[in-house]
Structure formats: C-alpha cells, structure tokens
Design a protein around this motif. Structure first.
Motif, PDB file in Angstrom:
ATOM      1  N   THR A  77       0.855  -1.196   0.000  1.00 53.35           N
ATOM      2  CA  THR A  77       0.000   0.000   0.000  1.00 53.35           C
ATOM      3  C   THR A  77       0.884   1.238   0.000  1.00 53.35           C
ATOM      4  O   THR A  77       0.556   2.249  -0.587  1.00 53.35           O
ATOM      5  CB  THR A  77      -0.926   0.036   1.231  1.00 53.35           C
ATOM      6  N   HIS A  78       2.018   1.158   0.691  1.00 52.74           N
ATOM      7  CA  HIS A  78       3.026   2.226   0.701  1.00 52.74           C
ATOM      8  C   HIS A  78       4.287   1.677   1.359  1.00 52.74           C
ATOM      9  O   HIS A  78       4.303   0.532   1.817  1.00 52.74           O
ATOM     10  CB  HIS A  78       2.500   3.475   1.404  1.00 52.74           C
ATOM     11  N   GLY A  79       5.333   2.513   1.416  1.00 50.50           N
ATOM     12  CA  GLY A  79       6.630   1.961   1.803  1.00 50.50           C
ATOM     13  C   GLY A  79       7.141   2.339   3.178  1.00 50.50           C
ATOM     14  O   GLY A  79       8.333   2.208   3.433  1.00 50.50           O
ATOM     15  N   PHE A  81       8.247   2.170   7.063  1.00 48.55           N
ATOM     16  CA  PHE A  81       9.033   1.084   7.660  1.00 48.55           C
ATOM     17  C   PHE A  81       8.168  -0.024   8.261  1.00 48.55           C
ATOM     18  O   PHE A  81       8.565  -1.186   8.271  1.00 48.55           O
ATOM     19  CB  PHE A  81       9.968   1.654   8.755  1.00 48.55           C
ATOM     20  N   ASP A  82       6.968   0.350   8.745  1.00 52.39           N
ATOM     21  CA  ASP A  82       6.118  -0.658   9.389  1.00 52.39           C
ATOM     22  C   ASP A  82       5.238  -1.408   8.383  1.00 52.39           C
ATOM     23  O   ASP A  82       4.352  -2.168   8.775  1.00 52.39           O
ATOM     24  CB  ASP A  82       5.264  -0.018  10.501  1.00 52.39           C
ATOM     25  N   HIS A  83       5.482  -1.195   7.092  1.00 56.24           N
ATOM     26  CA  HIS A  83       4.748  -1.927   6.054  1.00 56.24           C
ATOM     27  C   HIS A  83       5.689  -2.688   5.119  1.00 56.24           C
ATOM     28  O   HIS A  83       5.235  -3.402   4.237  1.00 56.24           O
ATOM     29  CB  HIS A  83       3.859  -0.962   5.256  1.00 56.24           C
ATOM     30  N   VAL A  84       6.993  -2.488   5.324  1.00 64.21           N
ATOM     31  CA  VAL A  84       7.966  -3.176   4.444  1.00 64.21           C
ATOM     32  C   VAL A  84       9.019  -3.958   5.247  1.00 64.21           C
ATOM     33  O   VAL A  84       9.940  -4.543   4.672  1.00 64.21           O
ATOM     34  CB  VAL A  84       8.712  -2.179   3.515  1.00 64.21           C
ATOM     35  N   GLY A 185      -4.859   0.338   3.759  1.00 66.59           N
ATOM     36  CA  GLY A 185      -3.506   0.744   4.181  1.00 66.59           C
ATOM     37  C   GLY A 185      -3.597   1.778   5.295  1.00 66.59           C
ATOM     38  O   GLY A 185      -4.340   1.591   6.264  1.00 66.59           O
ATOM     39  N   ASP A 186      -2.891   2.896   5.133  1.00 64.70           N
ATOM     40  CA  ASP A 186      -2.953   3.975   6.129  1.00 64.70           C
ATOM     41  C   ASP A 186      -3.691   5.205   5.592  1.00 64.70           C
ATOM     42  O   ASP A 186      -3.547   6.292   6.152  1.00 64.70           O
ATOM     43  CB  ASP A 186      -1.528   4.400   6.546  1.00 64.70           C
ATOM     44  N   ALA A 187      -4.487   5.044   4.512  1.00 62.29           N
ATOM     45  CA  ALA A 187      -5.258   6.187   3.993  1.00 62.29           C
ATOM     46  C   ALA A 187      -6.195   6.690   5.088  1.00 62.29           C
ATOM     47  O   ALA A 187      -6.425   7.875   5.250  1.00 62.29           O
ATOM     48  CB  ALA A 187      -6.040   5.781   2.751  1.00 62.29           C
ATOM     49  N   GLY A 238      -4.178  -0.569   7.917  1.00 57.00           N
ATOM     50  CA  GLY A 238      -2.825  -0.853   8.388  1.00 57.00           C
ATOM     51  C   GLY A 238      -2.703  -0.922   9.898  1.00 57.00           C
ATOM     52  O   GLY A 238      -1.800  -1.570  10.424  1.00 57.00           O
ATOM     53  N   HIS A 239      -3.600  -0.236  10.578  1.00 54.20           N
ATOM     54  CA  HIS A 239      -3.561  -0.221  12.049  1.00 54.20           C
ATOM     55  C   HIS A 239      -4.997  -0.313  12.557  1.00 54.20           C
ATOM     56  O   HIS A 239      -5.864   0.411  12.079  1.00 54.20           O
ATOM     57  CB  HIS A 239      -2.890   1.059  12.544  1.00 54.20           C
ATOM     58  N   GLY A 240      -5.245  -1.193  13.540  1.00 53.37           N
ATOM     59  CA  GLY A 240      -6.604  -1.358  14.075  1.00 53.37           C
ATOM     60  C   GLY A 240      -7.266  -2.623  13.548  1.00 53.37           C
ATOM     61  O   GLY A 240      -6.709  -3.345  12.730  1.00 53.37           O
TER      62      GLY A 240
HETATM   63 ZN   LIG Z   1       1.382   2.322   9.029  1.00 45.10          ZN
END
Ligand SMILES: [Zn+2]
Ligand SMILES: [Zn+2]
Length: 315
Positions: A77-79, A81-84, A185-187, A238-240
């Motif tokens: 979804t994006h890069g 650090f907590d997603h890669v 993701g984190d949108a 991404g969170h929750g």
């Molecule tokens: Zn995140």
C-alpha cells in the motif's frame, strides 16, 4: 529446529479472518493481509509489517496455503518502515515480485527518503516517538515492479487498486467489488494511531491517516472522500481491527465530511503547506514549525543558564 517450529506454531495464532479468502496478521501495532486468488489457488501478500513479522507471515502462509505457501506476489500500500519491514527476510527465501505505485518507487529503491515525520502533529506517545522511527528508504531493486496503469492488481482477480495519496505520495488502497471489501492501508485507520494505548488495545475508531507521518493533508482528505464514496461493507486497515457494516460506513462518512476538524492536526509543519513529491521522490519540504511555547521555553532556559553562569563567575 524444534524451537523454530514451536515459535512458528505460536505465531500461527496471530492471524485472523477478515472475509472469505482474506486473512490478516497483526504484529505489535501494524497489520498485513494475505489474500487468496480463488481462480488460480495462489495468494498475494499485502504489506510486510515489521522486521519481526517475517516469521508470522511464513507461519500463517504455511497453514493457510500449503503446499503453495510462497505467494505469487507482494503488493505494498506504501513503503513506510512498518509496512515493508519483513521484506528483506522474505525476499531471501521467496523469489517473487513486489508491486507498488510508481510514485512510491523512489522510497523503495533507495532514491529518496520520505519527508521527515512531524512530532508536533497529533499528540500521543507514538507521535513523540515518531522521530526515532526508521526513515531511510529500503532498496528493493531487482524485485520491485510498478502496478499496471489500468488499476488491476497482478495475481488478484476481481480486485482493483485505488490511488489514495496524502499519507505518502504513491499510497494505494485495494478494493474487491464483489463484496465491497476495502484494504485501505494507512489512507485512514481503525484506531487512533498516534496514541500508544489505542495502538495496543486496538480500540475501535475510524481515524484519518497517522498524523505524524502524513505530509499532504489536502490529498489525504480527497483520498478519504474517494474511499467513503465506495461505501465499503468491510474495511481492514494498516492499524486497528477490521470493521463492518452500517456502523463503520457511518463513521467513515463522518470522517470524510469532517476531515479538517477530525483528522487534520492543528499544528505542525505540513498543516499550512504540503511536502511536494514527484517521480524521483521528495522535491520540497516546508520548514519545521516549532510551537511558540517551545521557543519561549528555549529562550527562558538560555537566559536562566546565562544568568547562572554569570553569577558563578562573579562569586
Ligand atoms: Zn502504518
Ligand atoms: Zn504509513
């Protein structure tokens, strides 16, 4: 060997089902998702969590998809650090392509670092800690492929991606039309990402993107509105935790309509002006905004130290 197997079995319990053919894994404060392609019986990993997540991902894959426990692709979804984080470890074992949006590529190929986080925005312990988070770009050269322009997702029939910039320039969300399932993701997120307590207890919220890491609030608002218009039946972020049905739709709609008051921070370096990014990465970052009280406290400390030294010399 036996120890590793035991650890993997324990890690197994970390996954949860989101919807038919879609599972989530939570590692500390971040989620990643495993999505099965029913037609081909292969699967795709969406995001790769923290460095510590590799073991959990492999354990879940083995249990859910064996003998095809190597995915056909990884989609980001994006890069951040907590997603890669688990990618270096996973790619040592899995020879698979990693797909991302072309505007995210500079941060995934070592060309550009993200704009600096904004520790002034958002409050909460996670925000204050944000300056310690890794921000050097990962280098996936040789593995990274760009997502197709037609919005399809390789390896995922029936899904499309939606461009949702703001949190990062090339951020995407994934949508399955059939059951209106959204991986955002984190949108936006379904917890209060800034507060460590919410992040740990996973209290239910529908909040804007994590404030300390979002450098473009105008795009972030447009992206949330775009996602709310889809009227998803289920969202996993991404969170929750995943959220479902009318209650979630109402919260998401409310966030989209009141984004400026609910999601946008009141102060911080990106509030008045956004960072600008292009195909080669970050082009412009607004100056840091130091809160007036902090400037005043600094001046007072300097004056007090000066007066103390002066008095000591005299005596
Ligand atoms: Zn995140
Ligand atoms: Zn992020």
């Amino acid at each position: 060997m036996e120890n590793i197997t035991n650890m993997e079995e324990m890690a197994d319990r970390a996954w949860f089902q989101v919807a038919p053919g879609v599972w989530g894994i939570r590692d500390l404060f971040v989620n990643m998702y495993l999505v099965r392609n029913e037609r081909t019986r292969s699967w795709v990993l969406v995001d790769a969590g923290l460095r510590t997540s590799a073991l959990k991902i492999k354990a879940a894959a083995r249990q859910l998809f064996a003998p095809h426990f190597v995915p056909s692709a990884i989609v980001l979804t994006h890069g951040h650090f907590d997603h890669v984080g688990a990618l270096p470890s996973l790619l040592r074992e899995w020879e698979v392509p990693v797909y991302a949006h072309y505007l995210e590529a500079p941060y995934l190929t070592g060309r550009s670092a993200y704009p600096p986080p904004d520790p002034c925005a958002g409050g909460g312990l996670m925000t204050m800690m944000s300056w310690t988070f890794p921000k050097d770009p990962i280098d996936l050269n040789g593995h990274l492929l760009l997502l197709p322009e037609d919005k399809t997702i390789p390896g995922l029939d029936g899904w499309r991606y939606i461009e949702t910039p703001g949190h990062t320039p090339g951020h995407i969300s994934l949508f399955r039309e059939e059951d209106k399932l959204l991986l955002a993701g984190d949108a936006f997120v379904t917890t209060r990402a800034e507060a460590l307590s919410s992040t740990i207890t996973q209290a239910k919220h529908v909040s804007g993107p994590p404030k300390y890491f979002t450098p473009d609030w105008i795009s972030a608002e447009t992206s949330v509105k775009k996602l709310a218009e889809l009227q998803p039946e289920a969202v996993a972020t991404g969170h929750g935790r995943p959220l479902y049905g009318a209650g979630m739709q109402h919260r998401l709609q409310w966030l989209a309509e009141h984004f400026k008051t609910l999601a946008k921070p009141r102060c911080g370096r990106y509030v008045e002006e956004a960072a600008v990014a292009g195909v080669n990465g970050v082009e412009y970052v607004p100056a840091a905004r130091i809160p007036k009280w902090l400037v005043l406290a600094g001046v007072l400390t300097l004056v007090a130290t000066g007066a103390l030294l002066y008095n000591r010399r005299k005596s």
